[in-house]
Design an enzyme around this catalytic site. Structure first.
Site, mmCIF file in Angstrom:
data_model
loop_
_atom_site.group_PDB
_atom_site.id
_atom_site.type_symbol
_atom_site.label_atom_id
_atom_site.label_comp_id
_atom_site.label_asym_id
_atom_site.label_seq_id
_atom_site.Cartn_x
_atom_site.Cartn_y
_atom_site.Cartn_z
ATOM 1 N N HIS A 187 0.987 -1.153 0.126
ATOM 2 C CA HIS A 187 -0.071 0.035 -0.047
ATOM 3 C C HIS A 187 0.728 1.193 0.026
ATOM 4 O O HIS A 187 1.794 1.407 0.977
ATOM 5 C CB HIS A 187 -1.148 -0.012 1.260
ATOM 6 N N GLU A 190 1.783 3.709 2.946
ATOM 7 C CA GLU A 190 2.351 3.200 4.130
ATOM 8 C C GLU A 190 3.966 3.317 4.100
ATOM 9 O O GLU A 190 4.621 2.173 4.162
ATOM 10 C CB GLU A 190 2.041 1.773 4.400
ATOM 11 N N ARG A 246 -3.370 5.060 -1.919
ATOM 12 C CA ARG A 246 -3.062 3.615 -1.437
ATOM 13 C C ARG A 246 -2.765 2.467 -2.315
ATOM 14 O O ARG A 246 -1.931 1.623 -2.355
ATOM 15 C CB ARG A 246 -4.466 3.170 -0.447
ATOM 16 N N HIS A 316 2.897 -3.938 6.721
ATOM 17 C CA HIS A 316 1.931 -2.921 6.210
ATOM 18 C C HIS A 316 2.034 -2.150 7.660
ATOM 19 O O HIS A 316 2.969 -2.273 8.487
ATOM 20 C CB HIS A 316 0.569 -3.321 6.243
ATOM 21 N N SER A 317 1.114 -1.074 7.534
ATOM 22 C CA SER A 317 0.836 -0.150 8.544
ATOM 23 C C SER A 317 -0.640 0.166 8.626
ATOM 24 O O SER A 317 -1.132 0.405 7.161
ATOM 25 C CB SER A 317 1.742 0.951 8.437
ATOM 26 N N GLU A 391 1.341 -5.486 10.647
ATOM 27 C CA GLU A 391 0.801 -3.946 10.749
ATOM 28 C C GLU A 391 1.964 -3.422 11.582
ATOM 29 O O GLU A 391 1.848 -3.686 12.848
ATOM 30 C CB GLU A 391 -0.660 -3.900 11.156
#
Length: 426
Positions: A187, A190, A246, A316-317, A391
């Site tokens: 994404h 991120e 994103r 991810h985050s 995450e």
């Protein structure tokens, strides 16, 4: 024309280019990040309706999944008074987490400007800063030059806009070994994800050379494949145009809207819920499974070497979570406990550094139902037992605009966790 005149001309062109580039940047003046918490069914339904409404101008950074969960929403300044009333009427309280998002982005941009000075003065590449696609490519290619015995760099495919998907292999030569896959930057917004992958890649190579026994044990036992930037087009777009973009940047037929959510595009339980068929949606799953060159390239590489994979991780985050399959159902895998136990020990190792709290659990349990996810495909199709989405920091104080001064701490605690985790699953 003298040297001074040439210098002045170059500086004028440089400043003019920088000004032109900044003119293209989407601004977020007085946009606020709110944290809301529905306390009843009516409040939850109101937020859920907003979240699934494709025309909604409220950007849900975290989605409504449970009546008791915190939900982070980015609110346009023109909507703030109206939304306050709606939330008040529904009995929903809100806290302002970020008062003016543009100020946070400008602080981030100031560190980027410093990096521009670094390039002109030929100073060392800083892992404590965020970097553009071109800078990342330069750094990755130089790793192979600096560590030729342990590092191999190659391209596994091209993005929609013809950028390289550059993979780093870390390992010692010799017998066939079990392999670890790790990708970052799926994404685009991120940024902490690719920054963490770069740090991990460098530390594994440099610490091995320096005699770190834990790293030597890891690299001697596994081949590690790290893809620092799985969505290079989207990532570059966050630098040149829209910081909070994103998706990928592929063109969708019969639509003016660009891009696909690459973490809804995998060919396992595709479009069974928790994704969108509308190209303008941030969770648009694509026209079909693996419609995107980025996801297809990764899947093809993994299946070509299917016999050797021990673990699959996609970073991810944000939220500080270690997520297991399945994303498409609340039913847990039969070997769920096998997957959770080594992660729990990894989380303890992570917490010892800075006290950062991570949680482990399935995606629906900790977040929401979502399909076409990478870790689900890795476990369901590629049959990789230990498959996860991680995450990273934080839990919403900064959200997707995590300050660069948190890069090293984020990456260090992840490295500590991974060293424990990989030792546990040997």
């Amino acid at each position: 024309m003298g040297v001074k005149d040439l210098y002045r001309t170059w500086m004028f062109l440089f400043i003019g280019f920088a000004y032109y580039s900044n003119c293209n940047l989407t601004r977020y003046d007085q946009y606020q990040l709110w944290r809301v918490r529905p306390t009843n069914v009516h409040g939850f339904n109101l937020l859920h309706k907003m979240a699934v409404n494709e025309a909604s101008e409220v950007d849900f950074w975290t989605l409504p999944v449970k009546n008791t969960s915190n939900i982070d929403i980015l609110v346009h300044p023109n909507l703030q008074n109206y939304l306050k009333k709606q939330l008040h009427d529904a009995g929903i309280k809100h806290n302002v987490i970020i008062d003016d998002l543009q100020k946070n982005i400008e602080k981030e941009r100031n560190t980027i400007s410093d990096e521009g000075v670094r390039k002109r003065q030929k100073k060392p590449f800083k892992l404590s800063q965020y970097h553009t696609y071109d800078e990342i490519q330069w750094f990755i290619n130089n790793l192979q030059t600096s560590y030729p015995d342990k590092c191999t760099v190659f391209t596994i495919g091209k993005s929609a806009d013809d950028r390289n998907l550059t993979l780093v292999k870390i390992g010692t030569k010799g017998k066939m070994k079990p392999a670890i896959w790790m990708d970052c930057g799926v994404h685009a917004r991120e940024w902490i994800s690719p920054a963490t992958c770069l740090y991990l890649t460098f530390r594994l190579l440099d610490d091995y050379q320096r005699g770190n026994t834990a790293v030597i044990d890891l690299v001697d036992h596994y081949d590690l494949y790290i893809l620092p930037l799985a969505n290079p087009d989207g990532y570059e777009y966050t630098w040149t145009n829209t910081r909070l973009w994103r998706k990928s940047r592929s063109r969708n037929r019969k639509s003016r809207c660009i891009g696909v959510d690459l973490n809804r595009n995998w060919g396992y339980r595709w479009m069974e819920g928790g994704a969108s068929q509308t190209p303008c949606s941030d969770i648009y799953a694509g026209a079909k499974p693996f419609s995107e060159p980025e996801t297809k390239a990764i899947a093809d590489f993994i299946m070509k070497h299917q016999y050797k994979w021990k673990a699959y991780l996609t970073l991810h985050s944000y939220s500080q979570l270690w997520l297991t399959p399945w994303g498409y159902t609340s039913t847990l895998p039969l070997d769920y406990q096998d997957m959770v136990d080594p992660v729990k020990r990894a989380i303890v190792s992570m917490r010892k550094l800075y006290g950062t709290q991570y949680q482990v659990g399935s995606t629906p349990d900790l977040l929401y139902i979502s399909v076409g996810r990478a870790e689900d495909w890795a476990k369901g199709i590629a049959k990789i037992k230990y498959s996860y989405a991680v995450e990273l920091r934080d839990t919403g104080t900064h959200g997707f605009v995590l300050p660069a001064n948190q890069i090293i701490a984020t990456a260090k605690e992840i490295l500590a966790g991974l060293l424990t985790f990989f030792k546990e699953i040997k």
